[in-house]
Design a protein around this motif. Structure first.
Motif, mmCIF file in Angstrom:
data_model
loop_
_atom_site.group_PDB
_atom_site.id
_atom_site.type_symbol
_atom_site.label_atom_id
_atom_site.label_comp_id
_atom_site.label_asym_id
_atom_site.label_seq_id
_atom_site.Cartn_x
_atom_site.Cartn_y
_atom_site.Cartn_z
ATOM 1 N N ARG A 17 0.859 -1.182 0.000
ATOM 2 C CA ARG A 17 0.000 0.000 0.000
ATOM 3 C C ARG A 17 0.896 1.232 0.000
ATOM 4 O O ARG A 17 1.800 1.322 0.830
ATOM 5 C CB ARG A 17 -0.915 0.026 1.237
ATOM 6 N N GLU A 67 -2.548 5.935 -0.634
ATOM 7 C CA GLU A 67 -3.683 5.069 -0.321
ATOM 8 C C GLU A 67 -3.984 5.069 1.176
ATOM 9 O O GLU A 67 -5.141 5.135 1.591
ATOM 10 C CB GLU A 67 -3.400 3.653 -0.805
ATOM 11 N N GLU A 117 -17.575 -6.114 -6.317
ATOM 12 C CA GLU A 117 -16.593 -5.019 -6.345
ATOM 13 C C GLU A 117 -15.233 -5.503 -5.851
ATOM 14 O O GLU A 117 -14.199 -5.145 -6.413
ATOM 15 C CB GLU A 117 -17.095 -3.854 -5.489
ATOM 16 N N ARG A 118 -15.234 -6.339 -4.799
ATOM 17 C CA ARG A 118 -13.968 -6.836 -4.265
ATOM 18 C C ARG A 118 -13.387 -7.930 -5.157
ATOM 19 O O ARG A 118 -12.167 -8.045 -5.313
ATOM 20 C CB ARG A 118 -14.187 -7.389 -2.841
ATOM 21 N N ARG A 142 -13.408 -8.080 -8.319
ATOM 22 C CA ARG A 142 -12.705 -7.482 -9.466
ATOM 23 C C ARG A 142 -11.274 -7.094 -9.098
ATOM 24 O O ARG A 142 -10.418 -7.002 -9.975
ATOM 25 C CB ARG A 142 -13.471 -6.250 -9.967
ATOM 26 N N LYS A 143 -10.998 -6.876 -7.815
ATOM 27 C CA LYS A 143 -9.659 -6.490 -7.373
ATOM 28 C C LYS A 143 -8.870 -7.673 -6.807
ATOM 29 O O LYS A 143 -7.740 -7.498 -6.364
ATOM 30 C CB LYS A 143 -9.758 -5.387 -6.301
ATOM 31 N N TYR A 144 -9.464 -8.856 -6.825
ATOM 32 C CA TYR A 144 -8.790 -10.030 -6.267
ATOM 33 C C TYR A 144 -7.606 -10.418 -7.150
ATOM 34 O O TYR A 144 -7.718 -10.511 -8.373
ATOM 35 C CB TYR A 144 -9.780 -11.199 -6.163
ATOM 36 N N ASN A 145 -6.462 -10.632 -6.518
ATOM 37 C CA ASN A 145 -5.239 -11.010 -7.238
ATOM 38 C C ASN A 145 -5.160 -12.539 -7.306
ATOM 39 O O ASN A 145 -4.772 -13.202 -6.351
ATOM 40 C CB ASN A 145 -4.014 -10.433 -6.515
#
Length: 447
Positions: free
Chosen positions: A329, A333, A428-429, A431-434
């Motif tokens: 981070r 952020e 929403e989360r 879509r950001k999952y690695n």
């Protein structure tokens, strides 16, 4: 090879103590040193520790005791030592012995602070010791029909005079002697002098170097662990249970002076064992310390973060990001999301954090960046942070809390989380999952 410094241990240690160096610079500590400590041969190393603290900006008032030294002088003169309720009865002979002992001890203490041996903490140290008639005394008088003669209590401390000496960069040395307005000398106790001085100066710390290791967690069991932090209310309850302490080895002897100082506005009082080498440095410059610290209320503080905490949060999180335990981070952020963070601080130093990111439409929230400093792991800070994050999520009306982790899955499972497929995540989360990181997703219902 002797004297070899290993960077992999020295550098992390030095960085760890830096917050305390900054926090205590300019603060005033009153240190009471029992005469037994000098008799045990601990003066030289203790003076070196005090000199180090002075070099790091701490203003120090040192009060020495002399019980064993006076008793030895009386023994040599064939005169019995007399005590009543733990207080010396100072007749004319005992007063002469006290004056002789005080003069000898002041000489030894000043000599200890004047040494400049190479390869010791005193090398290149310039520490000026100032002493004087800073104390006005009054007689103890007659107690239970016993005249204490030349024994006294502190009537007044010349706080302005002591502050002037401290402002000039000196260490102030006080002997347990005071004088009445008519010039009469009174034998005082180190504990009374140190406590009265700490109150007069409104010192930041009152520290007793004692024969006892501190207050035990189970006071009736001397084999139980030492209670490293004791709240004022708890200390008062303990004192109410015990008979009036008369000897330095009685559990409440030093504690009653700490309570007195705390009630009068001294933030923290400490009871430390002089038998442990470097006990003073360990208590002041480490998280858990070594003896017992008395505070008006617990210094461990759980609160929501503010913009002033950003730099400290970055310093806490960054090592875990380097290791790959946390997702990287950047400062922007963290500054943007600072109101999401809850922190644990102790004595003004941040030791843990966690962030809450709600997904209101999905009725859930993510707990992210759960971090506990290696200096305080195993102390329950992780559990406290988790509980606070759960409370914050419940207050928002959310039904569950989830975490993503690659290394601490079992810790969360033990605390009520269950593993689910990443497909469970809110859109929403998700879509950001690695997917390359392959973090485990764990969920806990909030009931």
């Amino acid at each position: 090879m002797s004297g070899l410094v290993f960077p992999h241990t020295f550098v992390p240690w030095f960085r760890a103590v830096a917050p305390y160096i900054h926090a205590y610079r300019g603060e005033t500590f009153v240190v009471g040193m029992a005469g037994e400590m000098i008799a045990a041969g601990k003066l030289s190393s203790f003076a070196q520790d005090l000199a180090l603290m002075h070099a790091m900006g701490i203003r120090i008032v040192l009060v020495h005791g002399f019980r064993p030294q006076v008793d030895e002088q009386l023994r040599l003169k064939g005169h019995p030592a007399k005590y009543h309720r733990g207080l010396r009865v100072t007749d004319a002979v005992a007063l002469d012995c006290a004056q002789e002992a005080a003069g000898q001890l002041r000489f030894e203490i000043e000599a200890a602070f004047s040494q400049g041996l190479p390869n010791t903490p005193m090398a290149n140290a310039t520490l000026r010791v100032v002493s004087g008639n800073f104390l006005t005394a009054k007689p103890v008088g007659i107690i239970d029909g016993i005249d204490h003669e030349h024994s006294g209590y502190v009537r007044r401390v010349d706080g302005v005079g002591i502050q002037n000496a401290l402002n000039a960069g000196a260490l102030v040395l006080l002997s347990p002697f005071g004088f009445s307005p008519t010039g009469e000398a009174f034998n005082l106790t180190m504990e009374d002098v140190a406590t009265a001085t700490a109150i007069a100066l409104q010192a930041d710390k009152l520290i007793f170097m004692t024969e006892t290791p501190g207050i035990h967690e189970q006071p009736d069991d001397p084999t139980s662990a030492i209670d490293t932090e004791l709240a004022l209310a708890d200390a008062e309850r303990l004192l109410a249970r015990w008979p009036e302490p008369a000897l330095p080895t009685d559990p409440g002897f030093y504690l009653r002076h700490c309570v007195r100082a705390c009630r009068a506005g001294v933030d923290r009082s400490h009871i430390l064992p002089f038998s442990v080498d470097g006990a003073l440095l360990q208590e002041v410059y480490t998280h858990d310390g070594i003896g017992t610290m008395l505070v008006d209320e617990k210094l461990e503080n759980l609160r929501e973060a503010t913009s002033d905490d950003v730099s400290s949060l970055i310093a806490l999180i960054e090592p875990f990001e380097r290791e790959g335990a946390l997702v990287k981070r950047d400062r922007t952020e963290i500054e943007r999301d600072i109101d999401h963070y809850t922190i644990v601080e102790h004595d003004g130093v941040i030791f843990g954090c966690a962030a809450l990111y709600p997904y209101v439409e999905a009725g859930t929230a993510e707990m992210a960046a759960l971090t506990v400093s290696p200096l305080s792991q195993g102390q329950g800070d992780g559990e406290r942070l988790l509980k606070r994050i759960e409370q914050r999520a419940k207050a928002m009306g959310l039904k569950s809390l989830f975490v993503l982790t690659t290394r601490t899955m079992h810790w969360f499972i033990k605390r009520g989380f269950q593993q689910v497929d990443p497909e469970w995540l809110p859109e929403e989360r998700k879509r950001k999952y690695n997917w390359d990181r392959r973090s485990q997703v764990l969920v806990k219902p909030l009931v």
